[in-house]
Design a protein around this motif. Structure first.
Motif, PDB file in Angstrom:
ATOM      1  N   GLU A 150       0.787  -1.114  -0.135  1.00  0.00           N
ATOM      2  CA  GLU A 150       0.021   0.221   0.005  1.00  0.00           C
ATOM      3  C   GLU A 150       0.644   1.141  -0.008  1.00  0.00           C
ATOM      4  N   ARG A 151       1.800   1.185   0.727  1.00  0.00           N
ATOM      5  CA  ARG A 151       2.723   2.520   0.745  1.00  0.00           C
ATOM      6  C   ARG A 151       3.443   2.610  -0.641  1.00  0.00           C
ATOM      7  N   VAL A 152       3.761   1.475  -1.266  1.00  0.00           N
ATOM      8  CA  VAL A 152       4.304   1.602  -2.603  1.00  0.00           C
ATOM      9  C   VAL A 152       3.333   2.266  -3.396  1.00  0.00           C
ATOM     10  N   ARG A 153       2.241   1.728  -3.363  1.00  0.00           N
ATOM     11  CA  ARG A 153       1.097   2.592  -4.090  1.00  0.00           C
ATOM     12  C   ARG A 153       1.168   3.886  -3.753  1.00  0.00           C
ATOM     13  N   ASN A 154       1.082   4.294  -2.659  1.00  0.00           N
ATOM     14  CA  ASN A 154       1.207   5.750  -2.251  1.00  0.00           C
ATOM     15  C   ASN A 154       2.380   6.736  -2.802  1.00  0.00           C
ATOM     16  N   ILE A 155       3.436   5.937  -2.915  1.00  0.00           N
ATOM     17  CA  ILE A 155       4.493   6.644  -3.499  1.00  0.00           C
ATOM     18  C   ILE A 155       4.496   6.701  -5.044  1.00  0.00           C
ATOM     19  N   VAL A 156       4.095   5.410  -5.707  1.00  0.00           N
ATOM     20  CA  VAL A 156       3.920   5.654  -7.175  1.00  0.00           C
ATOM     21  C   VAL A 156       2.835   6.535  -7.472  1.00  0.00           C
ATOM     22  N   ASP A 157       1.771   6.949  -6.786  1.00  0.00           N
ATOM     23  CA  ASP A 157       0.866   7.981  -6.946  1.00  0.00           C
ATOM     24  C   ASP A 157       1.338   9.265  -6.751  1.00  0.00           C
ATOM     25  N   ALA A 158       2.418   9.364  -5.970  1.00  0.00           N
ATOM     26  CA  ALA A 158       2.807  10.805  -5.572  1.00  0.00           C
ATOM     27  C   ALA A 158       3.892  11.226  -6.493  1.00  0.00           C
ATOM     28  N   VAL A 159       4.704  10.432  -7.428  1.00  0.00           N
ATOM     29  CA  VAL A 159       5.565  10.695  -8.323  1.00  0.00           C
ATOM     30  C   VAL A 159       5.506  10.266  -9.607  1.00  0.00           C
ATOM     31  N   GLY A 160       6.338  10.818 -10.332  1.00  0.00           N
ATOM     32  CA  GLY A 160       6.356  10.427 -11.770  1.00  0.00           C
ATOM     33  C   GLY A 160       7.527   9.793 -12.357  1.00  0.00           C
ATOM     34  N   ILE A 161       8.381   9.374 -11.516  1.00  0.00           N
ATOM     35  CA  ILE A 161       9.392   8.358 -11.986  1.00  0.00           C
ATOM     36  C   ILE A 161       9.440   6.775 -11.495  1.00  0.00           C
ATOM     37  N   PRO A 162       9.763   5.923 -11.973  1.00  0.00           N
ATOM     38  CA  PRO A 162       9.713   4.739 -11.819  1.00  0.00           C
ATOM     39  C   PRO A 162       9.930   4.089 -10.554  1.00  0.00           C
ATOM     40  N   VAL A 163       9.184   3.383  -9.871  1.00  0.00           N
ATOM     41  CA  VAL A 163       9.618   2.838  -8.635  1.00  0.00           C
ATOM     42  C   VAL A 163       9.723   1.379  -8.584  1.00  0.00           C
ATOM     43  N   VAL A 164      10.789   0.721  -7.757  1.00  0.00           N
ATOM     44  CA  VAL A 164      11.235  -0.435  -7.781  1.00  0.00           C
ATOM     45  C   VAL A 164      11.195  -0.921  -6.310  1.00  0.00           C
ATOM     46  N   GLY A 165      10.469  -1.982  -5.937  1.00  0.00           N
ATOM     47  CA  GLY A 165      10.216  -2.217  -4.740  1.00  0.00           C
ATOM     48  C   GLY A 165      11.298  -3.176  -4.164  1.00  0.00           C
ATOM     49  N   ILE A 166      11.612  -3.059  -2.969  1.00  0.00           N
ATOM     50  CA  ILE A 166      12.662  -3.847  -2.540  1.00  0.00           C
ATOM     51  C   ILE A 166      12.683  -4.430  -0.837  1.00  0.00           C
ATOM     52  N   GLY A 167      12.927  -5.331  -0.510  1.00  0.00           N
ATOM     53  CA  GLY A 167      12.798  -5.625   0.812  1.00  0.00           C
ATOM     54  C   GLY A 167      11.886  -6.799   1.020  1.00  0.00           C
ATOM     55  N   GLY A 168      12.423  -7.951   1.386  1.00  0.00           N
ATOM     56  CA  GLY A 168      11.654  -9.115   1.634  1.00  0.00           C
ATOM     57  C   GLY A 168      10.853  -9.762   0.542  1.00  0.00           C
ATOM     58  N   ILE A 169      11.184  -9.452  -0.576  1.00  0.00           N
ATOM     59  CA  ILE A 169      10.304  -9.977  -1.948  1.00  0.00           C
ATOM     60  C   ILE A 169      10.684 -11.100  -2.543  1.00  0.00           C
ATOM     61  N   THR A 170       9.776 -11.789  -2.792  1.00  0.00           N
ATOM     62  CA  THR A 170       9.836 -13.377  -3.162  1.00  0.00           C
ATOM     63  C   THR A 170       8.967 -13.420  -4.546  1.00  0.00           C
ATOM     64  N   ALA A 171       9.082 -14.708  -5.142  1.00  0.00           N
ATOM     65  CA  ALA A 171       8.169 -14.995  -6.139  1.00  0.00           C
ATOM     66  C   ALA A 171       6.617 -15.172  -5.925  1.00  0.00           C
ATOM     67  N   SER A 172       6.476 -15.345  -4.467  1.00  0.00           N
ATOM     68  CA  SER A 172       5.072 -15.460  -4.020  1.00  0.00           C
ATOM     69  C   SER A 172       4.395 -14.260  -3.622  1.00  0.00           C
ATOM     70  N   ASN A 173       5.327 -13.170  -3.340  1.00  0.00           N
ATOM     71  CA  ASN A 173       4.468 -11.770  -3.113  1.00  0.00           C
ATOM     72  C   ASN A 173       5.010 -10.744  -3.965  1.00  0.00           C
ATOM     73  N   ALA A 174       5.629 -11.076  -4.992  1.00  0.00           N
ATOM     74  CA  ALA A 174       6.181  -9.926  -6.042  1.00  0.00           C
ATOM     75  C   ALA A 174       5.000  -9.473  -6.818  1.00  0.00           C
ATOM     76  N   ALA A 175       3.999 -10.320  -7.023  1.00  0.00           N
ATOM     77  CA  ALA A 175       2.899  -9.773  -7.899  1.00  0.00           C
ATOM     78  C   ALA A 175       2.231  -8.582  -7.214  1.00  0.00           C
ATOM     79  N   GLY A 176       2.047  -8.642  -5.860  1.00  0.00           N
ATOM     80  CA  GLY A 176       1.373  -7.657  -5.206  1.00  0.00           C
ATOM     81  C   GLY A 176       2.083  -6.385  -5.443  1.00  0.00           C
TER      82      GLY A 176
END
Length: 214
Positions: A150-176
């Motif tokens: 959800e915070r990723v979404r908030n940041i994506v909505d706040a800026v116009g540059i690409p966002v890369v998510g990081i931290g504890g990401i796996t193939a099972s949760n990357a889609a979200g």
């Protein structure tokens, strides 16, 4: 390749690579279709990182994969990397840009909307946003850890540059994370500790693509 096209982004850490070298992990990740590699390996000496970086530059240049360096603008210059990824306590983006040139890819870490907006004002090329989920790969303050897509979404909505998510990401949760608007995901152990890093990279890419389609 531009940051908005990155789906899988490997952050290297030889001490978390199950006895394998950073170069071997990177080679396997390239086989699996990784888009960008960040030389981290903070526990290595500057000379060792330089030597590793030289080998990574050869591999990535041949494969058309972007190579970035964590924090160290001088090391990025020395190995001819495509750019650098800066933390909140590192050089400001404009200072790094002056040293690396206009064509360099400069990323900035951000955990909060105002940090993201400031990085955009400084003309960062992309944001590394996290820690999205709990992670043991690096020390993260409590207010910057495990905040979810959800915070990723908030940041994506706040800026116009690409966002890369990081931290504890796996193939099972990357889609979200991708569904929340991230261009892609950056990982350490999901690839470095995998029995088959190439297959792990492919699985991660497939998960990101699924999330971007939803």
């Amino acid at each position: 390749m531009a940051p908005q096209d990155w789906r899988t982004y490997l952050v290297t850490q030889e001490s978390l690579s199950a006895g394998r070298s950073t170069v071997d992990i990177a080679r396997a990740a390239i086989e699996g279709g990784v888009d960008a590699i960040q030389l981290r390996d903070k526990d290595q000496s500057a000379r060792r990182r330089y030597e590793t970086g030289q080998r990574l530059r050869e591999l990535t240049a041949e494969a058309g994969v972007d190579l970035l360096v964590n924090d160290r603008v001088d090391l990025a210059l020395a190995i001819g990397a495509d750019g650098v990824h800066l933390g909140q306590s590192d050089l400001p983006v404009p200072a790094a840009r002056e040293l690396l040139g206009e064509d360099a890819v400069i990323g900035k870490s951000a955990s909060f909307v105002e940090e993201a907006r400031q990085a955009e004002r400084e003309e960062a090329d992309y944001l590394g946003v996290g820690a999205v989920y709990g992670t043991s790969s690096k020390d993260v303050p409590d207010d910057e850890a495990d905040f979810g897509p959800e915070r990723v979404r908030n940041i994506v909505d706040a800026v116009g540059i690409p966002v890369v998510g990081i931290g504890g990401i796996t193939a099972s949760n990357a889609a979200g994370v991708a569904e929340a608007g991230a261009a892609g995901v950056a990982v350490i152990t999901e690839i470095t500790q995998a029995e088959d890093p190439a297959a792990a990279t492919r699985d991660l890419r497939e998960a990101v693509e699924r999330g971007r389609e939803e």
